[in-house]
Motif scaffolding. Structure first.
Motif, PDB file in Angstrom:
ATOM      1  N   GLU A 130     -73.837 -26.917 -39.719  1.00 40.40           N
ATOM      2  CA  GLU A 130     -75.234 -27.317 -39.603  1.00 40.40           C
ATOM      3  C   GLU A 130     -75.439 -28.764 -40.015  1.00 40.40           C
ATOM      4  OE1 GLU A 130     -77.526 -25.661 -38.062  1.00 40.40           O
ATOM      5  OE2 GLU A 130     -75.998 -24.147 -37.690  1.00 40.40           O
ATOM      6  N   GLU A 131     -74.671 -29.226 -41.006  1.00 41.26           N
ATOM      7  CA  GLU A 131     -74.775 -30.625 -41.415  1.00 41.26           C
ATOM      8  C   GLU A 131     -74.310 -31.557 -40.296  1.00 41.26           C
ATOM      9  OE1 GLU A 131     -72.469 -30.827 -44.940  1.00 41.26           O
ATOM     10  OE2 GLU A 131     -74.024 -29.999 -46.252  1.00 41.26           O
ATOM     11  N   VAL A 132     -73.230 -31.185 -39.611  1.00 45.10           N
ATOM     12  CA  VAL A 132     -72.727 -32.013 -38.515  1.00 45.10           C
ATOM     13  C   VAL A 132     -73.737 -32.025 -37.366  1.00 45.10           C
ATOM     14  CG1 VAL A 132     -70.924 -32.193 -36.763  1.00 45.10           C
ATOM     15  CG2 VAL A 132     -70.310 -31.699 -39.125  1.00 45.10           C
ATOM     16  N   ARG A 133     -74.286 -30.866 -37.044  1.00 39.36           N
ATOM     17  CA  ARG A 133     -75.271 -30.799 -35.965  1.00 39.36           C
ATOM     18  C   ARG A 133     -76.521 -31.610 -36.303  1.00 39.36           C
ATOM     19  NH1 ARG A 133     -73.948 -24.450 -35.501  1.00 39.36           N
ATOM     20  NH2 ARG A 133     -72.373 -24.557 -33.824  1.00 39.36           N
ATOM     21  N   ALA A 134     -76.949 -31.527 -37.558  1.00 38.30           N
ATOM     22  CA  ALA A 134     -78.118 -32.310 -37.974  1.00 38.30           C
ATOM     23  C   ALA A 134     -77.828 -33.803 -37.871  1.00 38.30           C
ATOM     24  CB  ALA A 134     -78.511 -31.929 -39.398  1.00 38.30           C
ATOM     25  N   LEU A 135     -76.618 -34.211 -38.220  1.00 34.62           N
ATOM     26  CA  LEU A 135     -76.217 -35.613 -38.105  1.00 34.62           C
ATOM     27  C   LEU A 135     -76.279 -36.069 -36.650  1.00 34.62           C
ATOM     28  CD1 LEU A 135     -74.859 -38.126 -39.576  1.00 34.62           C
ATOM     29  CD2 LEU A 135     -72.705 -37.154 -38.777  1.00 34.62           C
ATOM     30  N   CYS A 136     -75.760 -35.227 -35.733  1.00 32.29           N
ATOM     31  CA  CYS A 136     -75.753 -35.576 -34.309  1.00 32.29           C
ATOM     32  C   CYS A 136     -77.178 -35.679 -33.763  1.00 32.29           C
ATOM     33  CB  CYS A 136     -74.960 -34.539 -33.515  1.00 32.29           C
ATOM     34  SG  CYS A 136     -73.193 -34.473 -33.886  1.00 32.29           S
ATOM     35  N   ARG A 137     -78.040 -34.768 -34.171  1.00 31.76           N
ATOM     36  CA  ARG A 137     -79.422 -34.790 -33.678  1.00 31.76           C
ATOM     37  C   ARG A 137     -80.197 -35.980 -34.242  1.00 31.76           C
ATOM     38  NH1 ARG A 137     -79.063 -29.043 -35.065  1.00 31.76           N
ATOM     39  NH2 ARG A 137     -78.746 -27.819 -33.157  1.00 31.76           N
ATOM     40  N   LYS A 138     -79.901 -36.365 -35.470  1.00 30.94           N
ATOM     41  CA  LYS A 138     -80.642 -37.437 -36.117  1.00 30.94           C
ATOM     42  C   LYS A 138     -80.336 -38.785 -35.498  1.00 30.94           C
ATOM     43  CE  LYS A 138     -81.510 -39.515 -40.656  1.00 30.94           C
ATOM     44  NZ  LYS A 138     -81.198 -39.453 -42.115  1.00 30.94           N
ATOM     45  N   TYR A 139     -79.069 -39.040 -35.171  1.00 35.56           N
ATOM     46  CA  TYR A 139     -78.674 -40.375 -34.722  1.00 35.56           C
ATOM     47  C   TYR A 139     -78.340 -40.455 -33.237  1.00 35.56           C
ATOM     48  CZ  TYR A 139     -78.377 -41.506 -39.675  1.00 35.56           C
ATOM     49  OH  TYR A 139     -78.673 -41.709 -41.002  1.00 35.56           O
ATOM     50  N   GLY A 140     -78.282 -39.311 -32.524  1.00 31.82           N
ATOM     51  CA  GLY A 140     -77.974 -39.357 -31.099  1.00 31.82           C
ATOM     52  C   GLY A 140     -79.106 -39.976 -30.297  1.00 31.82           C
ATOM     53  N   SER A 141     -78.765 -40.953 -29.452  1.00 30.38           N
ATOM     54  CA  SER A 141     -79.790 -41.663 -28.682  1.00 30.38           C
ATOM     55  C   SER A 141     -79.801 -41.267 -27.207  1.00 30.38           C
ATOM     56  CB  SER A 141     -79.575 -43.181 -28.791  1.00 30.38           C
ATOM     57  OG  SER A 141     -78.325 -43.547 -28.231  1.00 30.38           O
ATOM     58  N   ILE A 142     -78.844 -40.457 -26.754  1.00 27.94           N
ATOM     59  CA  ILE A 142     -78.808 -40.014 -25.359  1.00 27.94           C
ATOM     60  C   ILE A 142     -79.540 -38.683 -25.270  1.00 27.94           C
ATOM     61  CG2 ILE A 142     -77.346 -39.484 -23.379  1.00 27.94           C
ATOM     62  CD1 ILE A 142     -75.155 -41.137 -24.619  1.00 27.94           C
ATOM     63  N   LYS A 143     -80.660 -38.662 -24.573  1.00 22.88           N
ATOM     64  CA  LYS A 143     -81.484 -37.463 -24.510  1.00 22.88           C
ATOM     65  C   LYS A 143     -80.700 -36.294 -23.916  1.00 22.88           C
ATOM     66  CE  LYS A 143     -85.951 -39.811 -24.126  1.00 22.88           C
ATOM     67  NZ  LYS A 143     -87.180 -39.966 -23.314  1.00 22.88           N
TER      68      LYS A 143
END
Length: 428
Positions: free
Chosen positions: A178-191
């Motif tokens: 969940e921490e990794v997924r939250a990291l990806c969602r927070k900083y991912g810029s490709i919709k």
């Protein structure tokens, strides 16, 4: 990380296995390329005009990026494997082609290959041949995610070399996931691709490319607010990685849950255990324990945990299909497993009926442990008493001798436990 040499070597072996006997009729093969999701009214080998009338030109096959690598492998293997590369419908009819192979390097979400398959089957003549049972479509891919494999097997026969690495195949705990997924969602810029296309969560990288199933933060060059972003994969998907970049990526291996289970059981030296099981092995297999020792122990542990089908064993042991076959053969020669004969027959056979609804020959294979294999696991699972460390005398002042009285009736002090070994869980 799959290097260029490994990819080419394993793809040639996979194509040879998928094509079958050379004496059979020729096989048509096509490198899968990206198409618009709504490709109608066009279809494979169309020439137009179409109804309704459209001004759009019929699409032509233009390979770019990783498709060129697959195309090159097909062309180099065409003569030896009796393969027609990029054949037209007329050429397929003249050569009496009964099988069509759609070849790609990696399948994460399955969207691209599903669109390409529909594009091919939209051709009226190919659709007619398929309905009469004269033609069948098959998918050939080096790597594929488990979810995509389950979905595509309902549409076509799937030949693959290994299961793609994803978040679920790591040794991360639920909290870490969940921490990794939250990291990806927070900083991912490709919709819609913060976790990869269709949330594939892929961790599979090739020397010549990487798929859009990888999380956006691994490949994006711009952050959410337009800031500069330095991705882990510094090149675009159409460019190969440099040798230094490839070496850096190959140096890291995400820990696997099976390896963690083996460590918890204390199975840190499988080679020594397997030496005793080598007595009855054939002379040509005298080095099996040293060459396949860790793989054999991983295979035995996975079977003991209830994984018996090859696909489940590949996932549990983090092995490719070719590697699993080699390890299973070594285990069979050591009389540790049963069912290898059926596995070898399914591995080398292309006798699938062609009906996606029927089971794959590999799905019908089940491996089991022999009494000898269970004994090897039992001996490794025994709890070992730690050896006591030698007592360290207390420091004394120089020139003084300490004489201590020891009570003979008092129990001996318990030996100090050795420190737990350190296993890195993340990149530094």
């Amino acid at each position: 990380m799959v290097s260029n040499d490994q990819f080419r070597r394993e793809m040639k072996t996979l194509l040879k296995r998928a094509c079958g006997e050379q004496s059979a009729p020729p096989v048509a093969a096509y490198a899968v390329h990206n198409l618009p999701k709504n490709f109608a009214p066009h279809y494979f080998d169309c020439t137009g005009p179409h109804a309704p009338i459209t001004s759009l030109r019929c699409p032509s096959t233009v390979h770019t990026g990783s498709e060129l690598i697959v195309q090159n492998i097909l062309l180099k293997s065409a003569t030896a494997l009796n393969v027609l590369v990029d054949a037209t419908v007329e050429q397929m009819h003249a050569s009496r082609v009964h099988r069509v192979l759609l070849v790609t390097d990696n399948i994460a979400s399955g969207q691209e290959i599903s669109t390409f398959l529909a594009f091919m089957q939209a051709n009226p003549r190919l659709r007619s041949w398929k309905s009469f049972g004269w033609l069948r479509f098959e998918i050939v891919t080096h790597s594929i995610t488990e979810s995509a494999l389950a979905s595509l097997r309902r549409k076509a026969v799937v030949h693959f070399e290994q299961l793609s690495r994803t978040f679920e195949t790591t040794d991360w705990s639920d909290q870490q996931l969940e921490e990794v997924r939250a990291l990806c969602r927070k900083y991912g810029s490709i919709k819609r691709e913060t976790l990869g296309r269709k949330n594939a969560e892929s961790l599979q990288v090739f020397g010549h490319t990487f798929g859009n199933g990888t999380p956006a933060i691994m490949r994006q060059t711009t952050g959410r607010q337009g800031t500069t972003w330095s991705p882990l994969l510094p090149h675009g998907r159409d460019y190969a990685l440099e040798s230094t970049e490839m070496a850096a990526l190959q140096g890291y291996r995400a820990p696997h849950s099976l390896l963690a289970a083996l460590r918890r059981l204390g199975r840190t030296n499988p080679i020594r255990v397997l030496r005793s099981a080598r007595v009855d092995a054939q002379a040509r297999n005298r080095s099996l324990a040293g060459k396949y020792g860790p793989g054999i122990l991983a295979l035995l542990s996975a079977i003991d945990a209830g994984h018996r089908r090859p696909v489940d064993l590949m996932k549990a042991g983090a092995m490719s299909l070719t590697r699993l076959h080699s390890v299973a053969r070594a285990s069979y020669d050591l009389k540790l497993i049963e069912g290898y004969a059926d596995f070898a027959s399914a591995f080398h056979s292309d006798s699938h009926s062609g009906d996606p609804r029927s089971a794959s020959p590999l799905d019908e294979v089940k491996l089991s442990l022999t009494d000898r294999g269970r004994e090897v696991l039992r001996r490794r699972a025994r709890v070992r008493t730690p050896k006591p460390r030698p007592a360290v005398p207390a420091a004394e002042e120089p020139g003084h001798l300490s004489i201590r009285a020891v009570d003979a009736t008092s129990p001996p002090p318990s030996p100090a436990k050795p420190p737990a070994p350190y296993y890195p869980q993340q990149l530094r």
